[in-house]
Write a protein that holds these residues in place. Sequence first.
Motif, mmCIF file in Angstrom:
data_model
loop_
_atom_site.group_PDB
_atom_site.id
_atom_site.type_symbol
_atom_site.label_atom_id
_atom_site.label_comp_id
_atom_site.label_asym_id
_atom_site.label_seq_id
_atom_site.Cartn_x
_atom_site.Cartn_y
_atom_site.Cartn_z
ATOM 1 N N LEU A 44 -34.407 -0.282 65.795
ATOM 2 C CA LEU A 44 -33.416 0.248 66.579
ATOM 3 C C LEU A 44 -34.278 1.140 67.626
ATOM 4 C CD1 LEU A 44 -31.673 1.750 63.283
ATOM 5 C CD2 LEU A 44 -30.737 0.109 64.958
ATOM 6 N N ARG A 45 -34.078 0.337 68.656
ATOM 7 C CA ARG A 45 -34.336 0.843 70.017
ATOM 8 C C ARG A 45 -32.993 1.418 70.717
ATOM 9 N NH1 ARG A 45 -36.384 -4.608 70.548
ATOM 10 N NH2 ARG A 45 -38.477 -4.744 70.036
ATOM 11 N N GLN A 46 -32.627 2.616 70.204
ATOM 12 C CA GLN A 46 -31.276 2.959 70.775
ATOM 13 C C GLN A 46 -31.124 3.269 72.067
ATOM 14 O OE1 GLN A 46 -29.050 2.604 68.836
ATOM 15 N NE2 GLN A 46 -29.185 3.548 66.772
ATOM 16 N N GLY A 47 -32.212 3.606 72.864
ATOM 17 C CA GLY A 47 -32.032 4.031 74.038
ATOM 18 C C GLY A 47 -31.302 5.272 74.279
ATOM 19 N N ARG A 48 -30.754 5.342 75.809
ATOM 20 C CA ARG A 48 -30.067 6.617 75.947
ATOM 21 C C ARG A 48 -28.757 6.525 75.388
ATOM 22 N NH1 ARG A 48 -27.187 8.574 80.696
ATOM 23 N NH2 ARG A 48 -27.218 10.950 80.698
ATOM 24 N N PHE A 49 -28.085 7.632 74.700
ATOM 25 C CA PHE A 49 -26.861 7.636 74.146
ATOM 26 C C PHE A 49 -25.910 8.757 74.924
ATOM 27 C CE2 PHE A 49 -23.801 8.787 70.727
ATOM 28 C CZ PHE A 49 -23.396 7.552 70.836
ATOM 29 N N THR A 50 -25.221 8.408 75.722
ATOM 30 C CA THR A 50 -24.540 9.308 76.854
ATOM 31 C C THR A 50 -23.417 10.221 76.060
ATOM 32 O OG1 THR A 50 -22.806 7.399 77.472
ATOM 33 C CG2 THR A 50 -25.130 7.409 78.557
ATOM 34 N N PRO A 51 -23.116 11.268 76.819
ATOM 35 C CA PRO A 51 -21.991 12.116 76.190
ATOM 36 C C PRO A 51 -20.794 11.166 76.051
ATOM 37 C CG PRO A 51 -23.130 13.244 77.662
ATOM 38 C CD PRO A 51 -23.766 11.633 77.832
ATOM 39 N N ALA A 52 -20.470 10.478 76.900
ATOM 40 C CA ALA A 52 -19.249 9.546 76.915
ATOM 41 C C ALA A 52 -19.242 8.435 75.715
ATOM 42 C CB ALA A 52 -19.052 8.474 78.094
ATOM 43 N N GLN A 53 -20.401 8.090 75.314
ATOM 44 C CA GLN A 53 -20.455 6.884 74.254
ATOM 45 C C GLN A 53 -20.309 7.935 72.834
ATOM 46 O OE1 GLN A 53 -24.254 5.540 75.031
ATOM 47 N NE2 GLN A 53 -23.486 3.992 76.483
ATOM 48 N N GLN A 54 -20.865 9.530 72.760
ATOM 49 C CA GLN A 54 -20.620 9.941 71.907
ATOM 50 C C GLN A 54 -19.189 10.498 71.530
ATOM 51 O OE1 GLN A 54 -23.018 11.452 69.266
ATOM 52 N NE2 GLN A 54 -20.932 11.589 68.368
ATOM 53 N N ARG A 55 -18.417 10.866 72.729
ATOM 54 C CA ARG A 55 -17.148 11.047 72.690
ATOM 55 C C ARG A 55 -16.273 9.767 72.163
ATOM 56 N NH1 ARG A 55 -18.144 13.679 77.583
ATOM 57 N NH2 ARG A 55 -17.503 11.802 78.624
ATOM 58 N N ALA A 56 -16.652 8.591 72.388
ATOM 59 C CA ALA A 56 -16.191 7.343 72.084
ATOM 60 C C ALA A 56 -16.088 7.292 70.617
ATOM 61 C CB ALA A 56 -16.677 6.068 72.790
ATOM 62 N N PHE A 57 -17.460 7.425 69.996
ATOM 63 C CA PHE A 57 -17.408 7.536 68.545
ATOM 64 C C PHE A 57 -16.564 8.432 67.588
ATOM 65 C CE2 PHE A 57 -21.352 4.943 69.101
ATOM 66 C CZ PHE A 57 -21.313 4.147 67.739
ATOM 67 N N ASP A 58 -16.464 9.695 68.434
ATOM 68 C CA ASP A 58 -15.803 10.894 67.813
ATOM 69 C C ASP A 58 -14.341 10.459 67.877
ATOM 70 O OD1 ASP A 58 -18.127 12.015 67.648
ATOM 71 O OD2 ASP A 58 -17.873 13.308 69.244
ATOM 72 N N ALA A 59 -13.658 9.997 69.064
ATOM 73 C CA ALA A 59 -12.438 9.639 69.080
ATOM 74 C C ALA A 59 -11.791 8.214 68.737
ATOM 75 C CB ALA A 59 -12.007 10.016 70.692
ATOM 76 N N LEU A 60 -12.730 7.339 69.033
ATOM 77 C CA LEU A 60 -12.185 6.019 69.069
ATOM 78 C C LEU A 60 -12.562 5.257 67.767
ATOM 79 C CD1 LEU A 60 -12.541 5.002 72.573
ATOM 80 C CD2 LEU A 60 -10.495 5.758 71.805
ATOM 81 N N TRP A 61 -13.615 5.707 67.059
ATOM 82 C CA TRP A 61 -14.112 5.035 65.523
ATOM 83 C C TRP A 61 -12.909 4.812 64.624
ATOM 84 C CZ3 TRP A 61 -17.919 1.853 64.919
ATOM 85 C CH2 TRP A 61 -18.106 1.291 63.795
ATOM 86 N N PRO A 62 -12.125 5.890 64.455
ATOM 87 C CA PRO A 62 -11.004 5.802 63.530
ATOM 88 C C PRO A 62 -10.173 4.334 63.915
ATOM 89 C CG PRO A 62 -11.465 8.012 63.802
ATOM 90 C CD PRO A 62 -12.248 7.155 65.042
ATOM 91 N N ARG A 63 -10.125 4.160 65.247
ATOM 92 C CA ARG A 63 -9.227 3.412 65.578
ATOM 93 C C ARG A 63 -9.648 1.556 65.644
ATOM 94 N NH1 ARG A 63 -6.571 2.616 71.644
ATOM 95 N NH2 ARG A 63 -5.533 0.413 71.264
ATOM 96 N N PHE A 64 -10.969 1.592 66.123
ATOM 97 C CA PHE A 64 -11.736 0.529 66.032
ATOM 98 C C PHE A 64 -12.876 0.092 65.238
ATOM 99 C CE2 PHE A 64 -9.918 1.398 70.738
ATOM 100 C CZ PHE A 64 -9.208 0.201 70.858
ATOM 101 N N GLY A 65 -13.251 1.148 64.546
ATOM 102 C CA GLY A 65 -14.472 1.055 63.622
ATOM 103 C C GLY A 65 -14.185 0.400 62.343
ATOM 104 N N LEU A 66 -14.940 -0.155 61.715
ATOM 105 C CA LEU A 66 -15.043 -0.509 60.212
ATOM 106 C C LEU A 66 -16.384 -0.037 59.793
ATOM 107 C CD1 LEU A 66 -14.127 -4.257 60.970
ATOM 108 C CD2 LEU A 66 -12.605 -2.622 59.943
ATOM 109 N N ASN A 67 -15.971 1.049 58.744
ATOM 110 C CA ASN A 67 -17.049 1.547 58.094
ATOM 111 C C ASN A 67 -17.465 0.553 56.843
ATOM 112 O OD1 ASN A 67 -16.899 4.165 59.228
ATOM 113 N ND2 ASN A 67 -15.337 4.585 58.055
ATOM 114 N N TYR A 68 -18.817 0.320 56.790
ATOM 115 C CA TYR A 68 -19.339 -0.561 55.719
ATOM 116 C C TYR A 68 -19.110 0.094 54.413
ATOM 117 C CZ TYR A 68 -22.692 -3.232 53.121
ATOM 118 O OH TYR A 68 -23.242 -3.973 51.947
ATOM 119 N N VAL A 69 -18.694 -0.580 53.451
ATOM 120 C CA VAL A 69 -18.272 -0.038 52.010
ATOM 121 C C VAL A 69 -19.187 -0.934 51.137
ATOM 122 C CG1 VAL A 69 -16.433 1.331 52.591
ATOM 123 C CG2 VAL A 69 -16.094 -1.215 51.943
ATOM 124 N N GLY A 70 -19.581 -2.077 51.348
ATOM 125 C CA GLY A 70 -20.042 -2.961 50.481
ATOM 126 C C GLY A 70 -19.417 -3.986 49.659
#
Length: 255
Positions: free
Chosen positions: A31-57
């Motif tokens: 996990l060489r994450q690199g720079r995680f920008t504020p815009a990318q953090q906002r994307a997770f906060d706002a857009l994950w419910p729409r586009f994200g799939l939480n792993y449940v196994g």
Amino acid sequence: MTDPFSSEGAKAPPKPFTVEEGKRRVRSFVLRQGRFTPAQQRAFDALWPRFGLNYVGEPRDFDATFGRSAKRIMEIGFGNGEAFRFSAELDPDRDHIGIEVHAPGVGRLLNALDADDARNARLYHHDAVEVLENEVADGSLDEIRIYFPDPWHKKRHNKRRLVNPEFAALLVRKLSPDGRLHLATDWADYAEQMWDVLDATAGIVNRAGPRGHVPRPDWRPQTHFESRGQRLGHGVWDLLYDRDGSVAPSSAPAR
């Protein structure tokens, strides 16, 4: 389910649930994450419910996820999402599932999909092996794509390469009877290993013949990095394998 990427007190999304080192599985990534920008953090906060799939196994009903029954493309390790975004827009009749462990790339693609108002795209921020093993039904994917996986070019690290016999057999199990596997690499040594593994894998056939490759297909865009490499004389190999429905994968029981 609680959103794992809530911004409450979080600087960045958590690391994906990967296999524990104690189980001795060799990971194909770090996990060489690199720079995680504020815009990318906002994307997770706002857009994950729409586009994200939480792993449940557990096995996932992708028809319910997308609200329709359609053929599905899975891209493993989509990086910054350039090829994934291109394909989702180019091919709206098929549903696209992307997997990536590096948070900055996921955040960037979330923003891009939102800008495109994509209806046929969902993303995992997780280990691809676990997703395939536990959430994807056998025979349910029309196509699997792996573009420019980490070559782990030092010989002592070759064992970490994603394309190995066990993983290849897993991929074949997930393909539909008329499915397709598409890989691309710009490392000649890795192309050789891919041929060694995939040409010997039951259930798939190299479209270009043994140890063959094809010109870059229209559905894979040429990236800036790739163009620069070719100007420097670097090669790029696209490998296409078709599912041979008459042959059962070696790791799956005969039907």
